[in-house]
Every structure is written in C-alpha cells, then in structure tokens.
Design a protein around this motif. Structure first.
Motif, PDB file in Angstrom:
ATOM      1  N   UNK A   1      35.106  38.593  50.327  1.00  0.00           N
ATOM      2  CA  UNK A   1      35.402  37.890  51.569  1.00  0.00           C
ATOM      3  C   UNK A   1      36.735  37.175  51.472  1.00  0.00           C
ATOM      4  N   UNK A   2      37.502  37.230  52.545  1.00  0.00           N
ATOM      5  CA  UNK A   2      38.732  36.448  52.614  1.00  0.00           C
ATOM      6  C   UNK A   2      38.716  35.686  53.929  1.00  0.00           C
ATOM      7  N   UNK A   3      39.187  34.460  53.887  1.00  0.00           N
ATOM      8  CA  UNK A   3      39.311  33.702  55.133  1.00  0.00           C
ATOM      9  C   UNK A   3      40.772  33.323  55.298  1.00  0.00           C
ATOM     10  N   UNK A   4      41.364  33.810  56.364  1.00  0.00           N
ATOM     11  CA  UNK A   4      42.798  33.594  56.581  1.00  0.00           C
ATOM     12  C   UNK A   4      43.036  33.038  57.985  1.00  0.00           C
ATOM     13  N   UNK A   5      44.144  32.312  58.167  1.00  0.00           N
ATOM     14  CA  UNK A   5      44.459  31.858  59.513  1.00  0.00           C
ATOM     15  C   UNK A   5      44.692  33.063  60.422  1.00  0.00           C
ATOM     16  N   UNK A   6      44.293  32.972  61.681  1.00  0.00           N
ATOM     17  CA  UNK A   6      44.625  34.005  62.654  1.00  0.00           C
ATOM     18  C   UNK A   6      46.130  34.171  62.630  1.00  0.00           C
ATOM     19  N   UNK A   7      46.597  35.405  62.756  1.00  0.00           N
ATOM     20  CA  UNK A   7      48.036  35.615  62.722  1.00  0.00           C
ATOM     21  C   UNK A   7      48.545  36.101  61.377  1.00  0.00           C
ATOM     22  N   UNK A   8      47.666  36.111  60.381  1.00  0.00           N
ATOM     23  CA  UNK A   8      48.028  36.694  59.088  1.00  0.00           C
ATOM     24  C   UNK A   8      48.185  38.202  59.307  1.00  0.00           C
ATOM     25  N   UNK A   9      49.074  38.845  58.556  1.00  0.00           N
ATOM     26  CA  UNK A   9      49.247  40.281  58.761  1.00  0.00           C
ATOM     27  C   UNK A   9      48.286  41.070  57.873  1.00  0.00           C
ATOM     28  N   UNK A  10      48.036  42.311  58.300  1.00  0.00           N
ATOM     29  CA  UNK A  10      47.183  43.189  57.510  1.00  0.00           C
ATOM     30  C   UNK A  10      47.782  43.414  56.124  1.00  0.00           C
ATOM     31  N   UNK A  11      49.113  43.501  56.070  1.00  0.00           N
ATOM     32  CA  UNK A  11      49.769  43.733  54.775  1.00  0.00           C
ATOM     33  C   UNK A  11      49.462  42.606  53.798  1.00  0.00           C
ATOM     34  N   UNK A  12      49.505  41.366  54.312  1.00  0.00           N
ATOM     35  CA  UNK A  12      49.202  40.232  53.422  1.00  0.00           C
ATOM     36  C   UNK A  12      47.774  40.327  52.892  1.00  0.00           C
ATOM     37  N   UNK A  13      46.854  40.759  53.780  1.00  0.00           N
ATOM     38  CA  UNK A  13      45.457  40.846  53.345  1.00  0.00           C
ATOM     39  C   UNK A  13      45.269  41.974  52.339  1.00  0.00           C
ATOM     40  N   UNK A  14      45.818  43.142  52.660  1.00  0.00           N
ATOM     41  CA  UNK A  14      45.591  44.308  51.802  1.00  0.00           C
ATOM     42  C   UNK A  14      46.339  44.183  50.476  1.00  0.00           C
ATOM     43  N   UNK A  15      47.617  43.768  50.540  1.00  0.00           N
ATOM     44  CA  UNK A  15      48.425  43.784  49.317  1.00  0.00           C
ATOM     45  C   UNK A  15      48.471  42.449  48.572  1.00  0.00           C
ATOM     46  N   UNK A  16      48.641  41.331  49.282  1.00  0.00           N
ATOM     47  CA  UNK A  16      48.751  40.056  48.569  1.00  0.00           C
ATOM     48  C   UNK A  16      47.390  39.542  48.128  1.00  0.00           C
ATOM     49  N   UNK A  17      46.411  39.655  49.014  1.00  0.00           N
ATOM     50  CA  UNK A  17      45.088  39.138  48.656  1.00  0.00           C
ATOM     51  C   UNK A  17      44.251  40.235  47.995  1.00  0.00           C
ATOM     52  N   UNK A  18      44.271  41.422  48.572  1.00  0.00           N
ATOM     53  CA  UNK A  18      43.441  42.520  48.058  1.00  0.00           C
ATOM     54  C   UNK A  18      44.069  43.275  46.905  1.00  0.00           C
ATOM     55  N   UNK A  19      45.310  42.950  46.571  1.00  0.00           N
ATOM     56  CA  UNK A  19      45.983  43.531  45.416  1.00  0.00           C
ATOM     57  C   UNK A  19      46.163  45.052  45.525  1.00  0.00           C
ATOM     58  N   UNK A  20      46.316  45.557  46.722  1.00  0.00           N
ATOM     59  CA  UNK A  20      46.679  46.966  46.902  1.00  0.00           C
ATOM     60  C   UNK A  20      45.542  47.964  46.731  1.00  0.00           C
ATOM     61  N   UNK A  21      45.935  49.236  46.751  1.00  0.00           N
ATOM     62  CA  UNK A  21      44.958  50.323  46.782  1.00  0.00           C
ATOM     63  C   UNK A  21      44.523  50.704  45.370  1.00  0.00           C
ATOM     64  N   UNK A  22      43.269  51.052  45.238  1.00  0.00           N
ATOM     65  CA  UNK A  22      42.708  51.443  43.936  1.00  0.00           C
ATOM     66  C   UNK A  22      43.473  52.645  43.373  1.00  0.00           C
ATOM     67  N   UNK A  23      43.780  52.584  42.102  1.00  0.00           N
ATOM     68  CA  UNK A  23      44.412  53.700  41.411  1.00  0.00           C
ATOM     69  C   UNK A  23      45.838  53.962  41.863  1.00  0.00           C
ATOM     70  N   UNK A  24      46.466  52.974  42.506  1.00  0.00           N
ATOM     71  CA  UNK A  24      47.850  53.134  42.941  1.00  0.00           C
ATOM     72  C   UNK A  24      48.030  54.200  44.008  1.00  0.00           C
ATOM     73  N   UNK A  25      46.934  54.598  44.664  1.00  0.00           N
ATOM     74  CA  UNK A  25      47.047  55.642  45.687  1.00  0.00           C
ATOM     75  C   UNK A  25      47.722  55.113  46.943  1.00  0.00           C
ATOM     76  N   UNK A  26      47.988  56.046  47.863  1.00  0.00           N
ATOM     77  CA  UNK A  26      48.696  55.673  49.071  1.00  0.00           C
ATOM     78  C   UNK A  26      47.725  55.124  50.112  1.00  0.00           C
ATOM     79  N   UNK A  27      48.155  54.063  50.782  1.00  0.00           N
ATOM     80  CA  UNK A  27      47.368  53.500  51.872  1.00  0.00           C
ATOM     81  C   UNK A  27      47.361  54.482  53.035  1.00  0.00           C
ATOM     82  N   UNK A  28      46.185  54.647  53.661  1.00  0.00           N
ATOM     83  CA  UNK A  28      46.168  55.525  54.826  1.00  0.00           C
ATOM     84  C   UNK A  28      45.818  54.766  56.101  1.00  0.00           C
ATOM     85  N   UNK A  29      44.751  54.006  56.066  1.00  0.00           N
ATOM     86  CA  UNK A  29      44.345  53.298  57.276  1.00  0.00           C
ATOM     87  C   UNK A  29      43.439  52.141  56.922  1.00  0.00           C
TER      88      UNK A  29
END
Lengths: 488, 162
Positions: free
Chosen positions: A256-284
């Motif tokens: 679970x992550x709780x972020x202020x409204x207005x945070x970008x998806x990139x911040x959630x996926x890459x800064x908080x979620x630390x990117x895609x498993x196995x260094x694969x490419x993000x699709x959706x």
C-alpha cells in the motif's frame, strides 16, 4: 517503501497502533474529533467543514462527501442510516482491508460523526466474508467502543446515540454498488436498482441512507483534527487530500502507498515501487479494477486525480494499481476483466447480462486467432452501447478495460486478428515454439518435458518439434537451459 | 447428510442461533452463513428448513443462496484448495497454477475428486496481492506459489502435517 513521497492520513495508524486496543487509538488522538463535534458543533457545521475540506468518495465515484451527507440530512425519515461500504471486491485492491485490520476504530468514529451530521442513530458495516481477520478486529473494536461509551447510548454525555452493527457479504462484486449493497443488507439478492431515488432519499428499509467507503471514512476524523483548510491544501484543484493505492503486479516493491493527490504515476511506479521486476520494460498500469482502464507509458507523468484519470479513459476506482510489464498481453487482460464482469453481472439488465457476454466471446475468439478486423469494430460499438444503457455502475463501466486497451494498444489487437500473432507470447493458440538447430546441443531435456511426446531427435543432435502435435504448453521452453527454443 | 442424529443436532444448533438473533428482517444472509458453517454446504433440506423457520418462501431463500458465490449447494471435498484469480495473481501467473492443479487432480475448477478428498476453487482476490500468486489450502495462505510447490501443498493436506 521509500517514505518521502508518501503522506499518511487514512493509514495514519496502520501498523503503528495495536488495532485490538482502543486505548492505543485514543492515545493517538482517537475520538478527539467526535468529542469536539458533539461538544461544540451543530450538525450543519460538520457538513460545512466536510464540504470545505473537499473530501470526495474514495470508493471510485469521487462524489463530494459533504454534499452526500447534506442530502441525507435534508431528507425527512422516521429513521436514518449510515452504512460503511467494506465490500472491497475490486481484485487487486486491499486498502480497505488494511484499514479495517489496522485501524478499525477510525471507521467507527467516522461513522458516528456522519450519524451526528445527518441525524442517524444506526450504522452498519457491510463487510465481505472473504476478510475474516478484518471481521474479527472490527468485532473487537465495536465491543471496546461500546464499553468505553464512545458509541452506543448518550455518547460522552451529549445526548446523541449511535449504534453500529456488522453485516456480512457473501461474495458478490456488484454489492459494492450502493443500491445493490442496500438490498444485500436487507437480506436480499444484491441486485441494484435505478437511481433516483438515491439512497439519500430512499435507502435502507426505505429510509434516508448514506453509504461511505472505508477509506473515505478513515479520512474524516483527521479532517476535524487538522482542520478542513489544511486538508484542502493537500492535493490538486479538484481532488483534495491523499489517496491510498494498492501497488501490485510486476513491480519490485508491492504494497500500500498513500500519496497526495497529484502525484504522478512515474513517482509511484519508479520512486516508491522501485521499478519493474527483473528490469523489464514497463507496459501499462491498470487502475480502477474491472471498471477502469490500462494507462500506457506516455501518461506516466500526469498528476493523478479523479479528473485526469477519467480523461485518459481510466478511473480512480478504489485504488487498485496493477503494474504490467512487456510480457503482458493486453487482449488477454481485457478478456480477463470481461470474464470477471460477465461472471459478476447480477443479470438484472440486458445490456450488462448479454452485452458483456458477447464482448467476452469476441475477445475469446480473438485470443484464439479466429478474430477479424470487423470484430474489432463490433467491440467498439457494442462497448459504447453497454456503457450508455446499463442500469448500474458495474455495467456502465464494464467495457472500459476493452475500450482503453483498444485505444492505446490497437496494434496488439491488430496483430492478433491480422497477423494471428500474440506479440507478448501469452495467447497460447497464437504461439509457436521452434528449436534453433544451431543452439540445440541435444540434451533431450525438452523431449522429456513434452507432455505429448512431439519432440524427436537423437542424443547430442538437434531436436525438432512436430508442430501438428504441439499443444503449445511451453514445457519445452521452460525446460531448455540453452535458449535453444524460440517462442514466437 | 451423513448421519441423521448428527444432522438433527446441527438443525437444533441452527434454530438456537436463529432464535438468539435480534429481530431484523435482514438476517437471512447471516443465517445462511451459519448454516453453511454447520453443514458444510446448503442442500435443499437445509434451505427448506431455513425458509420454514423464517416464514419466507423457499424461492426467496434459494434465490439468495444462488446469487452469492460464497454459498454452495454441493458438498465440498475434505480439503479445499483455492487459487486466487485476482488481477495481481493473474498477472503473476495464477492461471498456470490453476491449470497445473487441475491436471494434477484430474478435475476442473469448482469440482471435487471422486474420492471426495479435494475440491478446487478459484477466488476473486483475497487482498494478499503482495504475495501473488496466492493459493489457499484449507484456510492456510501460501504466497508466491510456483507450480513446483503444488505437490508439496497436496501432500501436506493429505497427511495433515502443516
């Protein structure tokens, strides 16, 4: 999870307090808001404060909470009810479960506040039976709150009384829709009905009723403790406060992550979620569950709020956020969601019951390699009709996963129908396995793994797959240690 | 029903539960939950019993039973293995887990093996998405399951060792 981008309001106590001890909740400022309200504020002031805060429903629709309470307050009724919608049916979302398990008292306090605001003395928590621990914690919390005199008769000597009971769901996704939920609380089949009349006019047992989602309620005590003005400073122009997302799927850090409204998806996926498993490419990224859509990479930098997500064909939903990597087939994902909605459709209205079934059948046809380009047009047309004509939110949003993937991943649909290929290699009917003779060392591992014995060849000599017998199970592909099998 | 006197006890317990509830027209679902806990499933005679006791039509009771996926009219096996098919589990390979399990036991999802030992079920998200893919065996959650783990889970269930 990295903390600097996160701001915890709804989850303020989760993991911090012992959820089975009301004193720990009180020590963190619990029931201060209710005490202040009962002591100093008129019900109208409570509603004004919530309107000022800009709080909107966190269950998906985003309806202003203060306004919802005001409608129920204005309507006359012998009795009025507050219902907490804890029927978190969206697959991939677990924020409500975490709040109920980690901070159940905050929900009870908020329900009592709402009860005071609209003039209701009874509340129900409608919770799904799949959450046994949440039910247990909630039961303990209700007992302790009664013992402490914080719910029940004459709360804190104010003259205001409020009772809370639990009602159990029994596994029906449509019961997250408020009119269906009310039917279910009444002990009936959970079928929705046409609005108006809205629950604020005729809800439970025909009385004015307010239905609020768990996360919405969890915000309410904090709004009164921090002040509506301060709450309204967080977020974007139209969406105030924070949102909890359940980050899951092909991302390194899930949870679970709780972020202020207005945070970008990139911040959630890459800064908080630390990117895609196995260094694969993000699709959706899929938001909004079966009612939402798939958001492609080009929108990773938009600030998330109710409006921005709707504009790009998805929706906030309850906060499920599933990250998909390059190996995910978007047609398969659309089919997965349609399978879900056809199964969960209550069957009351025709567009949803039959229309979604037809959508699902067309998607099955496409994933089997039997689709045509005309089928793609039918998907679009039918999807639009279902959205326009269905009775409730389930049907009105069910085509979204198909329409949004068609909008952003049309190439993939075309590959399926025109080239009879699944670019992600997921749709097994469209997949072909071949042995690369130069790389095969003849270890026989693939032949041993093959369930149909369709791989032939001598030891230490390149093997061959009999395409006519191959069932495309992928066992050989997994067994090969020399990357000698080509999947296309 | 396995044993008549045993069934009688269960009906008595169910009646006591119903009598202990506060007057509320909306109690049908909670009563059916209790009945399924007691009997393991909701056969015709249990549904009829509930309808007579509550003075509701049998059609109304059956309508509710068949509407909700949590209620079942078929008995389940000794051990129930549920594969979570929520989105997070799906993206992480839950359908492969389910098909492998079906192959191993020779039954389809929702069916019970002939010897009455195992039932395979699928679930709509248990909210344990961080552990995807998830398999629940007799109420115990197994997280990050791989196909190779399934044999071990089945053996554990059969031997009762956890």
């Amino acid at each position: 999870m990295s903390g600097h981008k996160q701001l915890r309001i709804a989850l303020r106590n989760c993991g911090v307090i012992d959820p089975e001890n009301i004193l720990e909740y009180i020590a963190r400022g619990g029931y201060m808001a209710l005490g202040k309200i009962l002591d100093e504020m008129a019900p109208e002031d409570v509603i004004d404060e919530l309107k000022k805060s800009g709080l909107r429903g966190r269950g998906g629709g985003g309806f202003p909470t203060g306004l919802k309470l005001e409608f129920a307050r204005r309507n006359e009724g012998e009795r009025k009810y507050i219902i907490c919608n804890a029927d978190e049916g969206d697959p991939g979302a677990f924020m409500d479960r975490s709040i109920l398990e980690g901070d159940p008292q905050s929900i009870l306090e908020a329900m009592a506040i709402c009860g005071y605001a609209v003039g209701a003395n009874e509340g129900y928590v409608y919770i799904r039976a799949e959450y046994p621990l949440a039910i247990e914690r909630l039961t303990i919390a209700i007992r302790q709150a009664y013992e402490a005199g914080l719910i029940g008769d004459d709360i804190m000597g104010s003259g205001f009384s409020f009772d809370i009971k639990i009602k159990y769901g029994a596994g029906a996704f449509v019961c997250g829709e408020e009119t269906a939920l009310i039917s279910s609380v009444e002990g009936n089949r959970g079928e929705p009905h046409f609005k108006p009349p809205f629950p604020a006019e005729k809800g439970l047992w025909g009385m004015p009723t307010t239905v609020n989602n768990v996360e919405t309620l969890a915000n309410i005590p904090s709004i009164f403790n921090m002040g509506a003005g301060r709450f309204a400073e967080i977020g974007t122009k139209t969406s105030k406060g924070t949102k909890v997302f359940a980050l899951a799927g092909n991302v390194n850090k899930v949870g679970l992550v709780e972020v202020p409204m207005g945070t970008t998806l990139r911040e959630i996926v890459y800064d908080i979620g630390d990117g895609i498993v196995g260094g694969k490419k993000f699709k959706a990224v899929q938001t909004g569950g079966p009612s939402g859509g798939c958001i492609p990479e080009q929108f990773l930098d938009i600030p998330i709020d109710y409006e921005s997500l709707k504009e790009i064909g998805s929706m906030m939903g309850s906060g499920g956020m599933i990250i998909m990597d390059e190996d995910t087939c978007m047609v398969d994902i659309a089919k997965y969601y349609l399978e879900f909605t056809t199964d969960e459709s209550c069957g009351k209205c025709t567009p949803c019951r039959i229309g979604n079934k037809r959508l699902y059948e067309i998607l099955c046809k496409i994933t089997k390699g039997e689709g045509t380009e005309e089928d793609l047009d039918s998907l679009k047309e039918l999807g639009g009709i279902i959205k326009d004509t269905s009775l409730c939110g389930l049907g009105q949003t069910a085509p979204n996963p198909v329409l949004s993937t068609m909008k952003y991943f049309y190439d993939e649909y075309l590959s399926h129908v025109r080239d009879k290929k699944c670019p992600a290699g997921i749709c097994s009917s469209l997949t072909r396995y071949e042995i690369i003779a130069d790389k095969c060392i003849g270890c026989t591992m693939c032949a041993k793994a093959c369930p149909t014995a369709c791989i032939s060849g001598k030891v230490r000599e390149p093997h061959k797959i009999d395409q006519a017998k191959c069932i495309k199970c992928g066992a050989c592909f997994k067994a090969c240690k020399f990357d000698a099998i080509l999947k296309s | 029903m396995c044993n008549n006197s045993l069934a009688e006890e269960k009906f008595k317990e169910l009646d006591a539960f119903i009598d202990g509830l506060e007057e509320d027209e909306g109690n049908l679902i909670v009563i059916l939950h209790k009945a399924q806990n007691l009997f393991g499933y909701l056969p015709r005679e249990v549904q009829l019993h509930v309808s007579r006791k509550l003075k509701l039509s049998a059609a109304k009771v059956n309508g509710v039973v068949t509407f909700y996926s949590y209620f079942t009219e078929e008995p389940k096996g000794q051990h129930v293995i549920s594969v979570c098919m929520g989105t997070a589990c799906f993206v992480r390979g839950a359908s492969d887990i389910l098909s492998s399990l079906q192959e191993k036991l020779g039954i389809k999802c929702g069916e019970t093996t002939k010897d009455g030992k195992f039932t395979i079920d699928s679930l709509r998200c248990v909210g344990a998405c961080g552990l995807a893919p998830v398999v629940i065996a007799d109420g115990r959650v197994h997280g990050r399951v791989e196909i190779d783990d399934l044999d071990k889970i089945l053996v554990e269930l059969e031997s009762g060792v956890r």
